[in-house]
Every structure is written in structure tokens, then in C-alpha cells.
Design a protein around this motif. Sequence first.
Motif, PDB file in Angstrom:
ATOM      1  N   HIS A 524      56.187  39.119  37.168  1.00 60.66           N
ATOM      2  CA  HIS A 524      55.543  40.425  37.450  1.00 60.66           C
ATOM      3  C   HIS A 524      54.141  40.172  38.240  1.00 60.66           C
ATOM      4  N   GLY A 525      54.074  41.472  39.130  1.00 63.19           N
ATOM      5  CA  GLY A 525      52.764  41.600  39.677  1.00 63.19           C
ATOM      6  C   GLY A 525      52.145  42.699  38.953  1.00 63.19           C
ATOM      7  N   TYR A 526      50.823  42.668  38.982  1.00 62.19           N
ATOM      8  CA  TYR A 526      50.142  43.966  38.117  1.00 62.19           C
ATOM      9  C   TYR A 526      49.184  44.484  38.770  1.00 62.19           C
ATOM     10  N   ILE A 527      49.014  45.873  38.772  1.00 66.81           N
ATOM     11  CA  ILE A 527      48.009  46.768  39.363  1.00 66.81           C
ATOM     12  C   ILE A 527      47.130  47.460  38.234  1.00 66.81           C
ATOM     13  N   TRP A 528      45.771  47.424  38.489  1.00 64.80           N
ATOM     14  CA  TRP A 528      44.823  47.906  37.610  1.00 64.80           C
ATOM     15  C   TRP A 528      43.843  48.955  38.247  1.00 64.80           C
ATOM     16  N   ASP A 529      43.437  49.864  37.634  1.00 62.27           N
ATOM     17  CA  ASP A 529      42.274  50.794  38.367  1.00 62.27           C
ATOM     18  C   ASP A 529      41.122  50.175  38.179  1.00 62.27           C
ATOM     19  N   ARG A 530      40.248  50.027  39.493  1.00 63.25           N
ATOM     20  CA  ARG A 530      39.059  49.191  39.261  1.00 63.25           C
ATOM     21  C   ARG A 530      37.925  50.124  38.498  1.00 63.25           C
ATOM     22  N   HIS A 531      37.914  51.535  38.361  1.00 58.74           N
ATOM     23  CA  HIS A 531      36.928  52.438  37.641  1.00 58.74           C
ATOM     24  C   HIS A 531      37.247  52.581  36.150  1.00 58.74           C
TER      25      HIS A 531
END
Length: 630
Positions: A524-531
Motif C-alpha cells: 500500500h501507499g499511504y497519505i497523511w495530512d501534514r497539519h
Amino acid sequence: MERGPVLPDSLVLEIFLCLSHDAVLTAGLTCRQWLAVSRDEFLWRDLFYSYYRIPRYVPRHPAAVSWYREFRRLFDCIPCVEVQTLREHTDQVLHLAFSHRGHRFSSCSKDCTVKLWDTEQPDGNLSLVHSSSMREFNWGYTQFSQFNADDSLLLVSGVYLGPHHSSSGEIAVISLENYTLLSRVRNKPYDVFGCWLNETHLISGNLHWIGQMTSCSVLWLNKAFQDVESENVNVVKRLFKIQNINASTIRTVMVAHCRRHDNPDLVLDYEAQSQAQRQKGPQRPHQPLLFDLGTSGSEEDDEEAADDESQREARAQGCTAARAPQSTISNREHVIQSRKNIGPRDLAIETHVAKMMGRTHTKAPDCSFKEQPESGEEDKTYLLFTTGSLTYSPHQIGIKRIKPDQMTTSGPVLGEERSSEEFFDSLDHVIDIHGHIIGMGLSPDHRYLYVNSRAWPAGCVISDPMSPPPIAEEIDLHVIDLKNLREERRSLRAHRAFTPNDECFFIFLDVSRDFVASGAEDKHGYIWDRHYNICLARLAHDDVVNSVAFSPSDQELLLSASDDSTIKVWRSPRMDRLAQAPGRPPRPRSLLSSWLSHKNSTSASSVNGKPRVRLENTLSGWERGEESQT
């Protein structure tokens, strides 16, 4: 017909507070009163914190205009919809890189090609425009690429085809005007990768073993091509010469152009650092440990000749490249072979001598390193790389300032003059990650460095450099502020890796204005919110995800590359919906029309660990609600 009694707004609000966000949106379509209540800020603030599981002390992003729109941004603007799959590579795809304008991207693969793709074709599809095979130069595979600042040149880093213990690589520079090869530069070890310093100069590495567990890394500045002026001006110059101890080497170089950061793209000060961090006190200044043995030019020539010979033997034997871990393997085998002929006592003596010599034969660190630029002063440029001091596995971030007079190859080939008492360069700063580093990426403004690492056990002690501590399966994503040179916040965590220390390979990550994304070994790839520091989506592949890349011109476009030999194109639900809406005029960015043929192509994605359920109903509720308001 008489209307019945109307429920007071306060009662409607109490009811809505018991509903899920999609139920609130649907209920808001009933009448104008309910629509108005369904946009209540208090309601959406509560929905926001509960749905995304964010601690309530974390404030709303300072750029957000309302809780409702902030909820929608995190739900509707994440590139989690698969809209296209590119299958032109025939082997594992290792790295992706966008041009600075976002109009093209490049891909590197175990099939030993570097491919260039266009995102501005008339039909809107992402399509292949050029492919170059590097096998004729005796490469085993391509592993990394990077566009220069004006997108006119492409740096391609590869690994030589050779025996298992070889760690040599090469950097090639390709013109994007006519796809001609302009130059080739030796790069050792190969996982230095290489990088651009400016539009016309790139950085490469070389490695010389000067002891059983002691080596010297030399970082070179190279002109990307030769021209008329090259007859009178050097095309190469030594930047730094740094000693490595305990079988460690310098790897993964990158350049950060650190500005004064008057307007950082990330707000990190919403939560004070933990009390434990406050009580740590000031760090001891780093003192590099150097072993002053030196390497002559003839020795370097001998090393290159030996490498060339081993490559010819490998080619004659028809060797093929398997997945190669970071060159810790080759360096480790070098040390293992050396240790067969030397005892522990001799190794201890070598380490002791290196520490003694390091105190007297190293240039002092730059005393102005931590000073902030004054008004009118040029921005600082830093060279970042992974290194180590305790074991062969990379566990530290080294930082070295590049001064303005070092930006070109003019001047002495070996750099500024130095006395015999200052044989090596010191590091200006070192950040210890306390784990095996497997990836790094810079934020768009170059203020923040994001680092993928697999942690060591707390309190572990390393007694043998060749036996590093076991590493965790969980990957920690650290955030380092390059303005104050410290780690900020807690680490991001969701992705996993399973290979042991001596088989770790690089997993590339990327950072956009609002998001950070990374690959992982769990397919899997993952995405996070930086704030908010929350995981927003998981992007499915059939094998290890090696690299991800955001478009610099549109963070709602993301690419992911995998060992399954594919490149997947991901768009946000919002942009995918706009592309599929009938009767809309053509968008300025022709890329959007490519999604018209992918109406049913969606990924198995999730938000903060929750499935993205009833997505189409939720989004249509948002749209119809806004139309009713207007």
C-alpha cells in the motif's frame, strides 16, 4: 394546506449531533431550515474531531475558512481514486519524479529503462513520450531520477551490472530537448543516488576504504555537460571529504535551499513539545571521528579499474539483477571479508586510533551554521545525507553547508586549500534517528525534512558495528524542522516493512503543500495530512510500493510505483467527479478529461483507518446542498 409546527433550530441541531456526517448532508436536503442547521459550525466542528479522531486541542488549520469546508477538504480532496494504470514497464518500478512545472514525470525500473511521461497530451491521458535503456552502459537497473530547476535536464542514477559485492553506480544526464545523453559520472556507493545543486551542476559520491572498518566518502560537484568554456574551466570539483567509521558510509544526498522561512507551508507550533523533550537539555556538539590514512589518486584509479573488470566478468557470465537492498549489503560484505583476516583486538585499535586522529585532523565545523540569515543576506544551501557512527546501517542525518563559492566547478579541483592537519571535513550538524533510515523527502519550501525509519528497541546498546539492533516492522515518519534543526511533533505511523537490517531497501516518500505520502512493503501507499498528523488514505497495489510522487502543480494528483511493475495514477474524488460531470465546459488542465473513461475505477482506500463508505451519496449531498444555498 397548513404547515405543521416547525421544530426549533436548537432541537434540530441536537438531533443532527447524533447523526453521521453523510446523514447530516442528506437531511439538509429536506428543507431550507434543515439545510441552514446542517451547515452549523458547532455541528461540523464536532463531526470533524469525532470522524477523523483528532485530539480536540489541535486547532483548525489556519487557512481553513470553516469547519464544514475543512471536513470536506480532508474527505473530498485526497488523491485516493485510481483513474489510470500504466503498464509500460516490464519489471519492478523503483522511483517516480515530477518536473517542477508538473507537465512531465520520469520513472525508473528494474527493466533498466528510464521513461518520460507527458501529462498534457491532447486527449488528457498520461502517456509515454520517451524511453531510454541504459543496458548498453553496463547498468543493471535505473533507481532514481530528478529534473533540474528549469526542467531542461534529467539526472538518472543507476547501478552497475556486477557481482553481488559490487556497490558501484553511475549518474547519467539526459537532455530533455532531444533526449541525448550529455554526460556520465561515476557514483559509489550507488545509493548516494546523486542530486542537482543548481541548473547546471550535480553532486555525486565516491568511497575509499582506508581501514578494515574505516572509509572515506568524497562528494564531488560535476558540471552536467561540457561546452566551449570547459576548455578553461573545470568540469569537476571536490566538495567535501568525510571519514566514516564502524563500516558506515554516506548515502542518499539531497540539497535543501533553506530560506528565511517567513511564511512556512506548515504550522507546527499548535502543541508544545512534550515535557520530556524540554528536559533533554542542549545536545552535545557532534565531533566526527576520523582516521587519517588518506587515499592517493593512483589508488582511486586502481579501484575503478577493479570495478570495470568485475563488471566485464559479470556481463560475460550473464548476471542478472535481483531486487538490490541498500548498499549496506556490499559494504557489509567488504567488512566481513576483511574481518576474516583481522582479530577483534586489531579492530578495537583501529577504532581507537580513528577517534584520536579525529580530534586533531578535522576542519572545525562552520561556526555560523546555526545563525539565521540577516535581511538581504543570501539564503543558505545545505547538503543533507544519511550516515552513521555506531554501525553500518544508516541511522543519522548529516548536514553540511554549501557556501556560495562552492556552487561552481571553478577553482582548484580538490577544493579550497587545507593544511595537513585538516585532512577531512567535519559535519556541521548531525541528527540521530535511533533507527534504520529507509527514506527522506523535503517539503516544497525546503523547511521540513520527512524521514522514513524503522526504530531500534528503546535503550539498546550497540557493541558490534556489524550487528545492529533488530528493527521494528512499523515505519516511523519523522518531521525535522531545518530552521531549528530539531524533530517536531510525534512521528507519523501507519505503514509497515518486513525485511531485516541487511536487506532493507529505500522507500521513497513525497511531500506537497498539505499532504505527505509514502510507499510501504505491505502493498500500500499511504497519505497523511501534514497539519493534523492523521492518515487519510491507503492506496492498494499487488506488491511492495516503492515510490510516490505528488504533482507540484496540483496536489490532488498522485502517482505510485510498485514491484508489481505498474504505475498507478490517483486523483481526488472532487476532481474525478468534475471530470465525469456531463455538460461541463473543458477544463484548462487537459489532464482531467483522462478520467472520463475511468468512471468505475476506484481504489480500496480508507480515511484514518475507516472505510470511505457511501462516498457518492456524501459528495452528491455536498453538491446539492451548495446548489440549494445558491
